[in-house]
Design an enzyme around this catalytic site. Structure first.
Site, PDB file in Angstrom:
ATOM      1  N   ALA B  13     -15.872  51.767  48.974  1.00 29.25           N
ATOM      2  CA  ALA B  13     -14.764  51.148  48.249  1.00 29.25           C
ATOM      3  C   ALA B  13     -13.428  51.686  48.745  1.00 29.25           C
ATOM      4  O   ALA B  13     -13.358  52.777  49.316  1.00 29.25           O
ATOM      5  CB  ALA B  13     -14.918  51.411  46.756  1.00 29.25           C
ATOM      6  N   CYS B  14     -12.394  50.912  48.501  1.00 30.21           N
ATOM      7  CA  CYS B  14     -11.021  51.297  48.813  1.00 30.21           C
ATOM      8  C   CYS B  14     -10.739  52.682  48.216  1.00 30.21           C
ATOM      9  O   CYS B  14     -11.103  52.910  47.072  1.00 30.21           O
ATOM     10  CB  CYS B  14     -10.079  50.264  48.218  1.00 30.21           C
ATOM     11  SG  CYS B  14      -8.338  50.638  48.322  1.00 30.21           S
ATOM     12  N   PRO B  15     -10.146  53.641  48.883  1.00 25.84           N
ATOM     13  CA  PRO B  15      -9.486  53.541  50.195  1.00 25.84           C
ATOM     14  C   PRO B  15     -10.327  54.042  51.363  1.00 25.84           C
ATOM     15  O   PRO B  15      -9.787  54.263  52.431  1.00 25.84           O
ATOM     16  CB  PRO B  15      -8.298  54.488  50.000  1.00 25.84           C
ATOM     17  CG  PRO B  15      -8.877  55.622  49.201  1.00 25.84           C
ATOM     18  CD  PRO B  15      -9.913  54.977  48.293  1.00 25.84           C
TER      19      PRO B  15
END
Lengths: 160, 75
Positions: B13-15
């Site tokens: 997942a981001c980041p």
């Protein structure tokens, strides 16, 4: 290719889990943009830097009370919405794990690895009775002038 | 397409996809190509914006069964 590195700063005023997560995701993103990133922790935001165990330090009664009432570290912060006496943070942590999102302590660790500068505001540390020994190691201590020194050179300055 | 290094950021997942990409890019020489795999739906916009402002070139990208693949040439 790169001349002078660009800069970003974030003021983390909030001591709430969701806002701290947002701040650290942006900080890590900016570091991946090869920017020099500073997070300036003031007021309730300082709680994200507290060690999770009790540290023996000399304190007055008011300072002790603040210490007891405030969350002890990144793992203990409440949510800004739907906290439900602590059930909310448990739910969000479960959901984040399911989505492979990093937890706040992991985001802080990643930010340190990437060289993000973590700065604790000494004036509000005094107000809340927080001592250097109670905050995680490897951070800097400064006031508004040091923050502004970074912020005036930065293109992105956020207050969270 | 050929690549000099591969970053598998699928499931992350981001980041993290952008952080891993940046780390890997640091190990390459100018002109070498980094291949990145990701499943984060924001990664297409993220990686093209990142490549543009860090001086690299997004040479090509594809999407297949929810996996986004990118080839980025180091600037």
């Amino acid at each position: 290719m790169t001349q002078q590195a660009e800069k970003s700063t974030i003021v983390l005023f909030s001591g709430e889990l969701d806002k701290a997560i947002a701040a650290f995701i942006i900080a890590n993103g900016a570091a991946a943009y090869e920017q020099e990133v500073t997070i300036f922790f003031t007021f309730w935001g300082l709680n994200a830097l507290r060690k999770d165990q009790q540290v023996p330090v000399k304190k007055g009664l008011l300072e002790k009370m603040f210490g007891w009432m405030m969350p002890r570290g990144a793992g203990k912060l409440p949510l800004s919405k739907m906290n439900f006496l602590g059930a909310g943070p448990k739910m969000i942590k479960h959901v984040m794990k399911k989505h492979n999102a990093l937890s706040l302590p992991e985001l802080i660790e990643l930010a340190r690895e990437q060289g993000v500068k973590l700065v604790a505001c000494t004036m509000t540390m005094d107000l809340l009775g927080l001592k250097q020994e109670e905050l995680i190691d490897g951070i800097e201590y400064a006031g508004v002038a040091a923050y502004l020194g970074d912020a005036t050179e930065a293109k992105v300055n956020l207050f969270i | 397409m050929n690549h000099d290094k591969l970053v598998d950021a699928t499931g992350l997942a981001c980041p993290l996809p952008i952080v891993r990409t940046k780390k890997a890019m640091n190990e390459l020489q100018s002109g070498q190509v980094l291949e990145v795999h990701a499943t984060d739906k924001g990664s297409k916009n993220d990686l093209s914006a990142w490549a543009k402002s860090t001086g690299h070139e997004l040479v090509s990208d594809t999407e297949e069964n929810g996996v986004y693949k990118f080839w980025i040439k180091k600037g």
